[in-house]
Design a protein around this motif. Sequence first.
Motif, short mmCIF file in Angstrom:
data_model
loop_
_atom_site.label_atom_id
_atom_site.label_comp_id
_atom_site.label_asym_id
_atom_site.label_seq_id
_atom_site.Cartn_x
_atom_site.Cartn_y
_atom_site.Cartn_z
N LEU A 32 0.85 -4.60 4.59
CA LEU A 32 0.28 -6.06 3.83
C LEU A 32 2.05 -6.21 3.12
N VAL A 33 2.22 -7.45 2.63
CA VAL A 33 3.31 -7.62 2.27
C VAL A 33 2.81 -8.25 1.01
N PRO A 48 -7.44 3.79 -2.09
CA PRO A 48 -7.05 4.74 -1.75
C PRO A 48 -7.26 4.69 0.18
N GLY A 49 -7.97 4.03 0.69
CA GLY A 49 -8.46 2.77 1.80
C GLY A 49 -7.12 2.54 2.70
N VAL A 50 -5.92 2.07 1.96
CA VAL A 50 -5.00 1.35 2.46
C VAL A 50 -4.01 2.41 2.79
N ASP A 51 -4.29 2.28 4.43
CA ASP A 51 -3.14 3.06 4.94
C ASP A 51 -2.49 2.89 5.53
N VAL A 52 -1.86 1.46 5.43
CA VAL A 52 -0.97 1.43 6.36
C VAL A 52 0.35 0.73 5.51
N PRO A 53 1.77 -0.04 5.63
CA PRO A 53 2.97 0.26 5.34
C PRO A 53 2.95 -0.58 4.39
N VAL A 54 3.29 -1.08 2.54
CA VAL A 54 3.01 -2.11 1.52
C VAL A 54 4.42 -2.12 1.24
N LEU A 55 4.49 -3.41 1.26
CA LEU A 55 5.80 -4.30 0.09
C LEU A 55 5.03 -5.25 -0.53
N ALA A 56 5.22 -4.42 -2.24
CA ALA A 56 5.35 -5.25 -3.86
C ALA A 56 6.38 -5.47 -3.79
N VAL A 57 6.23 -6.63 -4.49
CA VAL A 57 6.88 -7.70 -4.39
C VAL A 57 6.72 -8.58 -6.03
N GLN A 58 7.12 -8.53 -7.01
CA GLN A 58 7.01 -8.28 -8.40
C GLN A 58 8.39 -8.95 -9.25
N THR A 87 -2.33 4.95 0.53
CA THR A 87 -2.55 6.09 1.43
C THR A 87 -0.89 5.98 2.16
N GLY A 88 -1.17 4.63 2.03
CA GLY A 88 0.32 4.22 3.42
C GLY A 88 1.86 4.18 2.16
N ASP A 89 3.15 4.10 3.05
CA ASP A 89 4.05 3.82 2.66
C ASP A 89 4.18 2.57 1.86
N VAL A 90 4.65 3.06 0.25
CA VAL A 90 5.32 1.20 -0.76
C VAL A 90 6.18 1.57 -0.51
N GLN A 91 7.10 0.16 -0.89
CA GLN A 91 8.05 -0.47 -0.74
C GLN A 91 7.81 -1.16 -2.29
N ARG A 92 8.60 -1.23 -3.16
CA ARG A 92 8.63 -2.30 -4.18
C ARG A 92 9.82 -2.68 -4.37
N VAL A 93 10.00 -4.08 -4.87
CA VAL A 93 11.37 -5.06 -5.33
C VAL A 93 10.80 -5.34 -6.11
N VAL A 94 11.41 -5.18 -7.37
CA VAL A 94 11.44 -6.37 -8.60
C VAL A 94 12.65 -7.22 -8.70
N LEU A 95 12.15 -7.95 -9.10
CA LEU A 95 13.05 -9.33 -9.01
C LEU A 95 13.67 -9.82 -10.66
N GLU A 96 14.53 -10.03 -10.95
CA GLU A 96 14.89 -10.96 -12.38
C GLU A 96 14.47 -11.82 -12.70
N HIS A 97 14.22 -12.58 -13.44
CA HIS A 97 14.64 -14.00 -13.55
C HIS A 97 13.78 -14.37 -12.42
#
Length: 264
Positions: A133-134, A199-209, A229-239
């Motif tokens: 998921l992205v 909890p049913g989400v067991d795939v890698p996730v990229l979250a951009v905020q 339950t999958g790995d989460v990568q978070r990206v926080v963008l300024e401005h």
Amino acid sequence: MTETAAATVGRVELPDGGIEYEFRSATPHGTDLAPLVLLHEGLGCLELWRGFPAALHESTGRAVLVYSRHGYGRSAVVHEPRAVDYMHHEADEVLPRLLHELDVQRPILVGHSDGASIALLHAGRDDADVEALVLFAPHVIVEDVSIHGIEAARRAYLDTDLPRRLARYHDDPDATFWGWNDIWLSPEFRAWDITDRLPGVDVPVLAVQGTDDEYGTLRQVDLIEQGVTGDVQRVVLEHCRHAPHLDRPDATLAAVATFLARQR
């Protein structure tokens, strides 16, 4: 179905009406990679992704499917009021049928706002078959800032040229706008909460905020990170406000390309 220089444009008939879509086939080096399916925001549609689908296709080589949900763009107009569980309906009924009709298998879902919520709901199903998921500006609960932002959108629709601008992209801008705005501002929607599906989400996730998102805060990403339950990568963008792919396109595309390079 018609061919353009870069994409196949078509329409598929589903039980709720016709859906417009645009499909870019994988390039030779992306043939064996999971396709990308883009899910738009609450006032979005196929066209309002602007150049992002083409940029994704060019940078990754993957097949890319973009479509307008019922009630949006040139898909079937919806006049009936939405129910609180309208995003569940999209995730559990419409999206599976669409993927089946277009023979799109084990995709990576790229969702923005409402589309990100639909992606989470779909991936959290027991029978989900997605690769990753992205998520751009996702929401899993209703925050005060969400309500304030949607109230501001209502004022803009009543007092500015927003109806005229939306009419460029939606066959019935009034039905599109009020269908989204009315349900989000209804008292029963204040309790909307989809964390039970996480909890049913067991795939890698990229979250951009974005830090300046007018509809949500980093609380949304926190809850996703805690719930799936999958790995989460978070990206926080300024401005950056509610649309990272439009407000910060280069940074967003770079984050997505890096994330996708690690996926099948």
